[in-house]
Scaffold this motif. Sequence first.
Motif, PDB file in Angstrom:
ATOM      1  N   THR A 164       0.828  -1.204   0.000  1.00  0.00           N
ATOM      2  CA  THR A 164       0.000   0.000   0.000  1.00  0.00           C
ATOM      3  C   THR A 164       0.864   1.256   0.000  1.00  0.00           C
ATOM      4  O   THR A 164       0.602   2.219  -0.743  1.00  0.00           O
ATOM      5  CB  THR A 164      -0.940   0.006   1.218  1.00  0.00           C
ATOM      6  N   THR A 165       1.893   1.260   0.833  1.00  0.00           N
ATOM      7  CA  THR A 165       2.791   2.407   0.909  1.00  0.00           C
ATOM      8  C   THR A 165       3.483   2.639  -0.428  1.00  0.00           C
ATOM      9  O   THR A 165       3.529   3.765  -0.945  1.00  0.00           O
ATOM     10  CB  THR A 165       3.848   2.183   2.013  1.00  0.00           C
ATOM     11  N   PHE A 166       4.008   1.574  -1.015  1.00  0.00           N
ATOM     12  CA  PHE A 166       4.709   1.678  -2.290  1.00  0.00           C
ATOM     13  C   PHE A 166       3.776   2.113  -3.408  1.00  0.00           C
ATOM     14  O   PHE A 166       4.152   2.882  -4.294  1.00  0.00           O
ATOM     15  CB  PHE A 166       5.350   0.336  -2.635  1.00  0.00           C
ATOM     16  N   ALA A 167       2.530   1.639  -3.358  1.00  0.00           N
ATOM     17  CA  ALA A 167       1.570   1.927  -4.433  1.00  0.00           C
ATOM     18  C   ALA A 167       1.192   3.395  -4.488  1.00  0.00           C
ATOM     19  O   ALA A 167       0.979   3.947  -5.572  1.00  0.00           O
ATOM     20  CB  ALA A 167       0.313   1.072  -4.260  1.00  0.00           C
ATOM     21  N   PHE A 168       1.112   4.062  -3.326  1.00  0.00           N
ATOM     22  CA  PHE A 168       0.554   5.417  -3.298  1.00  0.00           C
ATOM     23  C   PHE A 168       1.571   6.518  -2.997  1.00  0.00           C
ATOM     24  O   PHE A 168       1.254   7.691  -3.143  1.00  0.00           O
ATOM     25  CB  PHE A 168      -0.600   5.480  -2.292  1.00  0.00           C
ATOM     26  N   LEU A 169       2.787   6.162  -2.616  1.00  0.00           N
ATOM     27  CA  LEU A 169       3.807   7.187  -2.419  1.00  0.00           C
ATOM     28  C   LEU A 169       4.266   7.737  -3.775  1.00  0.00           C
ATOM     29  O   LEU A 169       4.273   7.020  -4.779  1.00  0.00           O
ATOM     30  CB  LEU A 169       5.014   6.598  -1.689  1.00  0.00           C
ATOM     31  N   PRO A 170       4.648   9.019  -3.843  1.00  0.00           N
ATOM     32  CA  PRO A 170       5.158   9.571  -5.106  1.00  0.00           C
ATOM     33  C   PRO A 170       6.530   8.991  -5.447  1.00  0.00           C
ATOM     34  O   PRO A 170       7.411   8.921  -4.588  1.00  0.00           O
ATOM     35  CB  PRO A 170       5.246  11.076  -4.818  1.00  0.00           C
ATOM     36  N   TRP A 171       6.710   8.527  -6.669  1.00  0.00           N
ATOM     37  CA  TRP A 171       8.002   8.044  -7.140  1.00  0.00           C
ATOM     38  C   TRP A 171       8.031   8.118  -8.661  1.00  0.00           C
ATOM     39  O   TRP A 171       6.997   8.110  -9.323  1.00  0.00           O
ATOM     40  CB  TRP A 171       8.297   6.615  -6.677  1.00  0.00           C
ATOM     41  N   GLU A 172       9.226   8.254  -9.198  1.00  0.00           N
ATOM     42  CA  GLU A 172       9.410   8.325 -10.638  1.00  0.00           C
ATOM     43  C   GLU A 172       9.675   6.930 -11.202  1.00  0.00           C
ATOM     44  O   GLU A 172      10.291   6.085 -10.543  1.00  0.00           O
ATOM     45  CB  GLU A 172      10.592   9.249 -10.975  1.00  0.00           C
ATOM     46  N   LYS A 173       9.234   6.710 -12.433  1.00  0.00           N
ATOM     47  CA  LYS A 173       9.462   5.418 -13.067  1.00  0.00           C
ATOM     48  C   LYS A 173      10.934   5.264 -13.438  1.00  0.00           C
ATOM     49  O   LYS A 173      11.590   6.215 -13.854  1.00  0.00           O
ATOM     50  CB  LYS A 173       8.595   5.280 -14.317  1.00  0.00           C
ATOM     51  N   GLY A 174      11.429   4.043 -13.272  1.00  0.00           N
ATOM     52  CA  GLY A 174      12.821   3.759 -13.579  1.00  0.00           C
ATOM     53  C   GLY A 174      12.975   2.423 -14.259  1.00  0.00           C
ATOM     54  O   GLY A 174      12.080   1.951 -14.970  1.00  0.00           O
TER      55      GLY A 174
END
Length: 275
Positions: free
Chosen positions: A5-15
Amino acid sequence: MVLVTTFAFLPWEKGIISKMVTAFARCNSLYYKQCMTMFESSSSLPASSPSNNRKAKPKFYAVYPHGAFCLGWSILFTHIKMTTVRFCFSPALYYSPFFHMWCRLTGKPGKADKASMVKYMKRGENVALPPGGFEEATLTNVHQDRVYIRKRLGFIKLALQHGYDVVPVYCFGENKTYWNMQGAWKLRLWMNSWGVPSIMIWGAWFLPLLPKRSEIGLYVVCGDALELPKIEDPTKEQVREWHDKYIAALVNLFERHKSSVYGEELGKVQKLQIW
């Protein structure tokens, strides 16, 4: 579960991980006996950086039919030419952690509620939506091509208000991926009006949740864009007028390609049923 859940909704850029997952997701087309995506013309393609180019009108991809699980929609979702398009779907699915994470890794997901759609369109983003929803899933039939569209005027109103061109999209073979029980329409459509799915399906014989592998496979066609004017406060008559034009464009798209998909004999009698 908390980690997902944390990983799904936290802001992050695609790599690199996202690129690898996307490449894997694009392999889903290999499951079908044949799978093809066609853009009829340059107007079928997404506008490039519409917010930075005032002359480039953003596109609204209205994808039909919904089918049991939107398989044609998923083919478009991971297509290399559709990476700038925000694909919008049920908020319930959007907030499902595993589904949300998968969609963020492989594409550009969005919510299909009105407030979110308005937000995306005010920013000038290209968007895609399967307007038929649960009702169209309920109606899916392996022998008939059906779309649920007569009461679906909302996407046309939004397109008029924000100056979008609408691209008719049809996925041939979507209806053949799952057998679905027919009948009891009033009850099942009433259930759909309350947000309750009412499909009763069977896919592959060895694993019913997997889609059938029909001879025609999946053939996704994006037609010529229907150019709409920008009308900030359209009347019901104006919305109906452009909605009728969209239906005509969708039917014409179906007619242009049905013989190449179904063959000459079946193509002569196969019609798109408008619900």
